[in-house]
Write an enzyme that holds these catalytic residues in place. Structure first.
Site, PDB file in Angstrom:
ATOM      1  N   GLU A  34       0.841  -1.198   0.000  1.00  0.00           N
ATOM      2  CA  GLU A  34       0.000   0.000   0.000  1.00  0.00           C
ATOM      3  C   GLU A  34       0.878   1.250   0.000  1.00  0.00           C
ATOM      4  O   GLU A  34       1.909   1.286   0.695  1.00  0.00           O
ATOM      5  CB  GLU A  34      -0.881  -0.048   1.262  1.00  0.00           C
ATOM      6  N   GLY A 124     -16.780   4.551  -2.798  1.00  0.00           N
ATOM      7  CA  GLY A 124     -16.205   5.019  -1.531  1.00  0.00           C
ATOM      8  C   GLY A 124     -15.656   3.901  -0.658  1.00  0.00           C
ATOM      9  O   GLY A 124     -15.219   4.140   0.460  1.00  0.00           O
ATOM     10  N   GLY A 126     -13.072   2.028  -1.451  1.00  0.00           N
ATOM     11  CA  GLY A 126     -11.654   1.785  -1.706  1.00  0.00           C
ATOM     12  C   GLY A 126     -11.426   0.649  -2.691  1.00  0.00           C
ATOM     13  O   GLY A 126     -10.330   0.120  -2.795  1.00  0.00           O
ATOM     14  N   SER A 129     -13.908   2.271  -7.762  1.00  0.00           N
ATOM     15  CA  SER A 129     -15.014   2.331  -8.719  1.00  0.00           C
ATOM     16  C   SER A 129     -14.699   3.317  -9.844  1.00  0.00           C
ATOM     17  O   SER A 129     -15.065   3.082 -11.001  1.00  0.00           O
ATOM     18  CB  SER A 129     -16.306   2.727  -8.011  1.00  0.00           C
ATOM     19  N   GLU A 162      -7.116  10.574 -14.611  1.00  0.00           N
ATOM     20  CA  GLU A 162      -7.463  10.776 -13.195  1.00  0.00           C
ATOM     21  C   GLU A 162      -6.577  11.885 -12.590  1.00  0.00           C
ATOM     22  O   GLU A 162      -7.060  12.756 -11.882  1.00  0.00           O
ATOM     23  CB  GLU A 162      -7.270   9.444 -12.453  1.00  0.00           C
ATOM     24  N   ASP A 174      -4.588   1.140  -9.468  1.00  0.00           N
ATOM     25  CA  ASP A 174      -6.014   0.831  -9.609  1.00  0.00           C
ATOM     26  C   ASP A 174      -6.406   0.498 -11.052  1.00  0.00           C
ATOM     27  O   ASP A 174      -7.069  -0.506 -11.318  1.00  0.00           O
ATOM     28  CB  ASP A 174      -6.858   2.012  -9.106  1.00  0.00           C
ATOM     29  N   TYR A 224      -3.312  12.384   1.153  1.00  0.00           N
ATOM     30  CA  TYR A 224      -2.673  11.552   0.123  1.00  0.00           C
ATOM     31  C   TYR A 224      -1.585  12.363  -0.584  1.00  0.00           C
ATOM     32  O   TYR A 224      -0.446  11.918  -0.728  1.00  0.00           O
ATOM     33  CB  TYR A 224      -3.737  11.082  -0.878  1.00  0.00           C
TER      34      TYR A 224
END
Ligand code: GLA
Length: 394
Positions: A34, A124, A126, A129, A162, A174, A224
């Site tokens: 992560e 939402g 994680g 989506s 994104e 992702d 982030y």
């Protein structure tokens, strides 16, 4: 056939009187690794059976009509303009516009299209989506315009959409996971080179289960971006004082970090320690997966959570409560928060026959503690982005 496939197809035909092509694009889980993707490290994601479905065809006009079944919204889009929607209710359409812009930036022409979308990736949670939708759109545009971009290029393109159009500075995990997933497998991706390797998920009596905290704290984006900056600061330090050719933080040896304790800002030190250790952890976790040592794999998941909570500081009390509760259970091999942090899901490795009882108990204590109803998703892995049924003849 997935009911969502039938649904988007029917709504498309009802509205546009033509039979569309359908693209399915999955959400993802990440077993371990992560906050390593934007540090050029490894990640170990898998695509899930929860997916975005897109029905699409060129419109043969300069405009297109896009329908979101889930949100019950329709927008008309002028393809010559690519102007973002400012109304929050239509912000979903910006995920599509952002992808179109990236094709245009590469001088690839995109024919105007009509489309219908629907999905069952919980928003939402994680499970990415938005990456699922963007990957579906990228894949579909590539298909209906006969552009021939390969999957790696598409993943990079979607990430840029994104980053630039939506303004979220996410890494590549992702969308790469959505596009490259393989049923019954996780894959280890080197986010520096984009080389990847599939690992069969032989979990025996165990299952991967997500517990959804039901929260998404506002901090998520600002924190982030701050983590990214702190990692960049660490990397700049190691380049300056150790080796200017080092490419990313994941490649920095722990010994360099330990030798720098007195010079580095303590917060930056902790962030670097987490990233360097996590990257090492993924490599040995993959060995555990290969040798079927799920117990050690679970211990590493748990160590990841400790690092995310104490060193990287991206967890939250809701996720900590779920994880702490699971650690006390003999049926749980590993438990940790998943994704960017500050909410979303925890990911857990749990003995199959104990899952329901554990969920029942956890639901009660979680609701008592937070007032939120706990949700659970049992993870079923699936293939990456694909055209279902009929392909488009360019
Ligand atoms: C979010 C981002 C990913 C990754 C994870 C943390 O999900 O979108 O790129 O950085 O956080 O691992």
């Amino acid at each position: 056939m997935n009911p969502l496939q039938t649904k988007v197809s029917k709504v498309f035909t009802d509205n546009f009187n033509a039979k569309p092509i359908i693209v399915r694009s999955p959400g993802r889980v990440n077993l371990i690794g992560e906050h390593t993707d934007y540090n050029g490290g490894f990640v170990l994601p898998a695509a899930t059976d929860k997916s975005a479905f897109l029905a699409i065809l060129p419109s043969n006009k300069s405009t297109g009509k896009w329908i979101s079944i889930d949100l019950d919204r329709t927008v008309e889009v002028d393809f010559k303009k690519n102007i973002p929607f400012s109304d929050k209710k239509d912000s979903w359409a910006n995920y599509i516009l952002g992808v179109i812009e990236q094709f245009k930036n590469r001088n690839l022409s995109v024919q105007p299209f009509d489309c219908v979308i629907a999905g069952d990736v919980p928003i939402g949670s994680g499970m990415s989506s938005s990456a699922a939708l963007e990957s579906a759109v990228g894949f579909a545009i590539n298909e209906i315009n006969g552009l021939g971009l390969d999957k790696k290029t598409l993943a990079r393109l979607v990430q840029q959409a994104e980053n630039e159009f939506i303004g979220v500075k996410c890494g590549i995990m992702d969308m790469f996971a959505s596009i490259h997933g393989k049923e019954n497998h996780a894959f280890r991706l080197d986010c520096e080179t984009l080389d990847y390797q599939y690992f069969p998920l032989n979990l025996g009596d165990y299952k991967i289960v997500l517990f959804d905290t039901g929260v998404k704290h506002n901090l998520v984006e600002s924190e982030y971006n701050l983590r990214r900056q702190q990692c960049e600061e660490g990397l700049a330090f190691f380049r300056k004082y150790f080796d200017k050719s080092v490419k990313n933080l994941s490649q920095v040896p722990l010994a360099w970090l330990q030798a720098s304790k007195s010079q580095l800002n303590p917060i930056v030190y902790n962030r670097c320690q987490y990233v360097i250790e996590e990257n090492q952890r993924i490599l040995s976790a993959c060995e555990d997966l290969q040798t079927g040592n799920l117990k050690d794999f679970g211990i590493k998941m748990t160590a990841t959570h400790e690092g995310l909570r104490n060193l990287y500081e991206v967890s939250c009390k809701e996720a900590d409560f779920l994880v702490d509760s699971c650690w006390h259970e003999s049926s749980v091999l590993g438990s940790r928060m998943m994704g960017g942090g500050f909410g979303g899901c925890t990911i857990n490795l749990i003995k199959a026959d104990a899952i329901d009882k554990l969920f029942d108990r956890l639901s009660i204590s979680y609701e008592q503690k937070t007032g939120i109803k706990l949700k659970m998703y049992s993870v079923v892995t699936a293939n990456g982005t694909e055209v279902l049924g009929m392909r488009y003849e360019v």
